[in-house]
Scaffold this motif. Structure first.
Motif, PDB file in Angstrom:
ATOM      1  N   SER A 296       0.796  -1.229   0.000  1.00  0.00           N
ATOM      2  CA  SER A 296       0.000   0.000   0.000  1.00  0.00           C
ATOM      3  C   SER A 296       0.828   1.279   0.000  1.00  0.00           C
ATOM      4  O   SER A 296       0.308   2.355  -0.292  1.00  0.00           O
ATOM      5  CB  SER A 296      -0.957   0.006   1.190  1.00  0.00           C
ATOM      6  N   VAL A 297       2.116   1.182   0.335  1.00  0.00           N
ATOM      7  CA  VAL A 297       2.958   2.383   0.377  1.00  0.00           C
ATOM      8  C   VAL A 297       4.094   2.357  -0.639  1.00  0.00           C
ATOM      9  O   VAL A 297       4.839   3.328  -0.752  1.00  0.00           O
ATOM     10  CB  VAL A 297       3.529   2.648   1.784  1.00  0.00           C
ATOM     11  N   LYS A 298       4.227   1.264  -1.356  1.00  0.00           N
ATOM     12  CA  LYS A 298       5.290   1.170  -2.357  1.00  0.00           C
ATOM     13  C   LYS A 298       5.145   2.283  -3.382  1.00  0.00           C
ATOM     14  O   LYS A 298       4.052   2.532  -3.881  1.00  0.00           O
ATOM     15  CB  LYS A 298       5.242  -0.185  -3.051  1.00  0.00           C
ATOM     16  N   GLY A 299       6.263   2.929  -3.694  1.00  0.00           N
ATOM     17  CA  GLY A 299       6.239   4.023  -4.647  1.00  0.00           C
ATOM     18  C   GLY A 299       5.882   5.365  -4.041  1.00  0.00           C
ATOM     19  O   GLY A 299       6.055   6.399  -4.697  1.00  0.00           O
ATOM     20  N   ARG A 300       5.372   5.383  -2.813  1.00  0.00           N
ATOM     21  CA  ARG A 300       5.029   6.646  -2.154  1.00  0.00           C
ATOM     22  C   ARG A 300       5.903   6.909  -0.928  1.00  0.00           C
ATOM     23  O   ARG A 300       6.216   8.058  -0.626  1.00  0.00           O
ATOM     24  CB  ARG A 300       3.566   6.644  -1.710  1.00  0.00           C
ATOM     25  N   PHE A 301       6.264   5.864  -0.206  1.00  0.00           N
ATOM     26  CA  PHE A 301       7.078   5.996   1.002  1.00  0.00           C
ATOM     27  C   PHE A 301       8.467   5.437   0.736  1.00  0.00           C
ATOM     28  O   PHE A 301       8.619   4.445   0.024  1.00  0.00           O
ATOM     29  CB  PHE A 301       6.459   5.226   2.162  1.00  0.00           C
TER      30      PHE A 301
END
Length: 117
Positions: free
Chosen positions: A63-68
């Motif tokens: 759910s956070v890959k590429g954003r965090f």
């Protein structure tokens, strides 16, 4: 014993960014990996990311890959979580944790992140 102190939480609009920091003090020679978790009201604590201290390998929940992005500064015994393109569903209390081996042994006190729509 290890003490973990988080900072960097706050209120941000959707699409914005925040960077969380977690400084470790005490028996820091025992660090194997450090990670970030979060817990929203009424929900279970969720793993977000970890980074190993020597090899610097990372892992993220989908759910956070590429954003965090998790990173660490060995000299400062500090782990960071750069959070970009934040969404209202990212609103939670964020915790850092430290593992000397396979289990998470120490936890920070948590820092609140609120994302407004």
């Amino acid at each position: 014993q290890v003490q973990l102190v988080e900072s960097g939480g706050g209120l941000v609009q959707a699409g914005g960014s925040l960077r969380l920091s977690c400084a470790a003090a005490g028996r820091t020679f025992s660090i194997y990996k450090m990670g970030w978790f979060r817990q929203a009201p009424g929900k279970e604590r969720e793993f977000l990311a970890h980074i190993t201290w020597i090899v610097r390998s990372t892992a993220y929940v989908d759910s956070v890959k590429g954003r965090f992005t998790i990173s660490r500064d060995n000299a400062k015994n500090t782990v960071y979580l750069q959070m970009d393109n934040l969404k209202p569903e990212d609103t939670a209390t964020y915790y850092c944790a430290l593992a000397s081996r396979s289990s998470w042994d120490y936890w920070g006190q948590g820092t609140q992140v609120t994302v407004s729509s």
